[in-house]
Write an enzyme that holds these catalytic residues in place. Structure first.
Site, short mmCIF file in Angstrom:
data_model
loop_
_atom_site.label_atom_id
_atom_site.label_comp_id
_atom_site.label_asym_id
_atom_site.label_seq_id
_atom_site.Cartn_x
_atom_site.Cartn_y
_atom_site.Cartn_z
N GLU A 94 -18.54 -10.61 -24.24
CA GLU A 94 -17.42 -11.33 -23.86
C GLU A 94 -17.11 -10.87 -22.84
OE1 GLU A 94 -14.60 -12.17 -27.59
OE2 GLU A 94 -13.22 -12.10 -26.01
N CYS A 107 -12.55 -7.77 -17.00
CA CYS A 107 -12.51 -7.01 -17.82
C CYS A 107 -13.79 -6.74 -18.67
CB CYS A 107 -11.05 -7.37 -18.33
SG CYS A 107 -11.57 -6.67 -20.36
N CYS A 114 -17.57 -2.63 -32.11
CA CYS A 114 -16.92 -1.41 -32.12
C CYS A 114 -17.23 -0.86 -33.49
CB CYS A 114 -15.57 -1.55 -31.58
SG CYS A 114 -14.87 0.09 -30.81
N CYS A 118 -10.10 0.24 -35.28
CA CYS A 118 -8.30 0.09 -34.94
C CYS A 118 -7.93 -1.16 -35.25
CB CYS A 118 -7.92 -0.31 -33.39
SG CYS A 118 -8.30 1.54 -32.52
N CYS A 121 -7.63 -4.85 -34.50
CA CYS A 121 -8.16 -5.31 -33.03
C CYS A 121 -9.20 -6.02 -33.87
CB CYS A 121 -8.98 -3.92 -32.64
SG CYS A 121 -10.22 -4.13 -31.62
N CYS A 335 -8.48 -9.93 -28.29
CA CYS A 335 -9.92 -9.29 -27.63
C CYS A 335 -10.93 -9.63 -28.16
CB CYS A 335 -9.86 -8.33 -27.07
SG CYS A 335 -8.61 -7.43 -26.26
N1 SAH Z 1 -12.24 0.88 -26.97
C1 SAH Z 1 -11.33 0.99 -25.79
C2 SAH Z 1 -11.35 0.30 -25.07
C3 SAH Z 1 -10.95 -1.35 -25.94
S1 SAH Z 1 -9.94 -1.86 -26.29
C4 SAH Z 1 -9.99 1.72 -26.44
O1 SAH Z 1 -9.49 1.41 -27.62
O2 SAH Z 1 -8.73 2.00 -25.49
C5 SAH Z 1 -8.58 -2.34 -25.32
C6 SAH Z 1 -7.20 -1.74 -25.89
O3 SAH Z 1 -6.55 -3.31 -26.43
C7 SAH Z 1 -6.82 -1.05 -26.29
O4 SAH Z 1 -5.79 -0.19 -26.19
C8 SAH Z 1 -6.63 -1.99 -27.52
O5 SAH Z 1 -5.95 -0.71 -28.65
C9 SAH Z 1 -6.10 -2.93 -27.12
N2 SAH Z 1 -6.27 -3.93 -28.29
C10 SAH Z 1 -7.34 -3.91 -29.24
N3 SAH Z 1 -6.37 -5.32 -29.99
C11 SAH Z 1 -5.86 -5.75 -29.95
C12 SAH Z 1 -4.49 -6.72 -30.38
N4 SAH Z 1 -4.99 -6.93 -30.84
N5 SAH Z 1 -3.85 -6.91 -29.60
C13 SAH Z 1 -3.53 -5.56 -28.86
N6 SAH Z 1 -3.80 -4.16 -28.57
C14 SAH Z 1 -4.84 -4.63 -28.65
#
Ligand code: SAH
Length: 345
Positions: A94, A107, A114, A118, A121, A335
């Protein structure tokens, strides 16, 4: 996949050496490089100022990375476009185009899936498939430029994947993206976001690049961060902040902290105060993102008042803070959700 050379992942010096082996002069390498990275050609056949013989040799020895657009969703509100691209090996990724007054921002994803886990996510729910090659990262931007017929001025590596978990490919991608014979995007117009892989942040700092490092913080204590981000079990919060300070020392670039606000989890007054204390001495900027709920978890966005209160609390304490504008709210999905829906189909 194939044994063939991924020529679109090579820098100009490497392309030059590669075609020299075929008996070609350096200026041919430059032409070839520009066809790939400036004219954004879709095939060797388009490269009409290269001889037929050379094009045939290239086809025999090289793969030509080209992403195929399988879906695009366009926001009626703000023109944001979410693309789904097919890779040569059948995986899909994506990418998102955001249109701002100051220009177009893309982006990109850095990995297929991944493994960071987290909790909030969507991109990590099915784990990691593989890292993207430099050509596959570049191609996301190239195909979007071709699709809209406009230049892209800003790139953020904030899509699916942990860029510092695909470190060598990321560095090569940055080299090619900023090359004057390519799109020549300034390092200052590039942001890389990480969940906080400490040794890699330090390694990156030593590169002394002028790009912005965004650090996904999301909590103001080690205990809370561990609950949201498994990577915190490996790297303690203080260690992560030390690495960020080091990054600033080496590059002079102010860190962006990303903080996803989750109702009842990290959005209280006490959290704001604790966060202030944590980063007060740092040259930084905080980006608040109301969490984007995913159906697999029961995380909830705080209401507007709570988000504003959190912001005000930080501001009063002298912290630079913005609330991330939510682009493409109507095409939505956090995302990784577009990809996930596609895979489920
Ligand atoms: N792995 C990297 C980059 C990808 S995620 C990182 O962790 O920074 C990009 C950003 O989106 C990160 O800050 C992540 O924590 C945030 N993110 C992911 N899922 C999310 C969600 N459901 N709501 C808000 N932020 C989210």
């Amino acid at each position: 996949m194939s044994e063939k050379t991924d020529i679109k992942s090579m820098n100009l010096a490497e392309v030059t050496a590669f075609v020299a082996n075929m008996g070609e002069k350096p200026f041919r390498a430059k032409q070839l490089y520009q066809w790939m990275h400036q004219k954004l050609s879709a095939s060797f056949d388009e490269m009409t100022n290269l001889s037929n013989a050379l094009r045939e040799k290239l086809k025999e020895t090289c793969s030509y990375t080209l992403l195929k657009q399988v879906d695009v969703q366009i926001s009626a509100q703000d023109g944001t476009r979410k693309y789904l691209f097919l890779l040569e090996d059948g995986n899909v990724i994506e990418s998102v185009l955001m249109r701002y007054k100051h220009g177009n921002s893309v982006c990109i994803s850095s990995q297929v899936g991944c493994r960071m886990g987290c909790r909030f996510c969507a991109s990590t729910l099915d784990g990691l498939v593989r890292g993207l090659r430099p050509s596959e990262m570049l191609e996301q931007i190239y195909r979007i430029e071709k699709d809209i017929g406009e230049r892209v001025s800003n790139v953020v590596v904030m899509g699916t994947g942990e860029p510092l978990d695909n470190y060598d490919n990321l560095l090569k991608f940055i080299e090619l993206l900023t090359d004057e014979n390519g799109l020549h995007i300034s390092q200052r117009n590039l942001t890389v976001s990480t969940c906080g892989i400490v040794p890699k942040i330090r390694e990156l700092a030593e590169e002394k690049l002028q790009m912005t490092l965004a650090l996904s913080l999301h909590a103001s204590s080690q205990e809370k961060r561990k609950e949201l981000m498994p990577v915190a079990n490996k790297y303690d919060l203080q260690e992560v902040l030390e690495a960020c300070r080091f990054y600033f020392e080496k590059t002079g670039r102010r860190i962006t902290f990303e903080y996803s606000l989750v109702a009842g989890v990290n959005d209280t007054n006490a959290d704001a105060l604790e966060l202030t204390k944590l980063i007060a001495d740092m040259n930084c900027h905080v980006n608040l993102i109301p969490v984007n709920p995913i159906k697999e978890r029961n995380f909830v966005q705080p209401d507007n008042t709570a988000v504003l209160a959190f912001k005000n609390k930080l501001e009063k304490n002298g912290i630079n803070v913005t609330i991330r504008r939510e682009m493409g709210r109507d095409i939505d999905g956090a995302c990784g959700q577009l990809r996930k829906r596609y895979m489920e189909r």
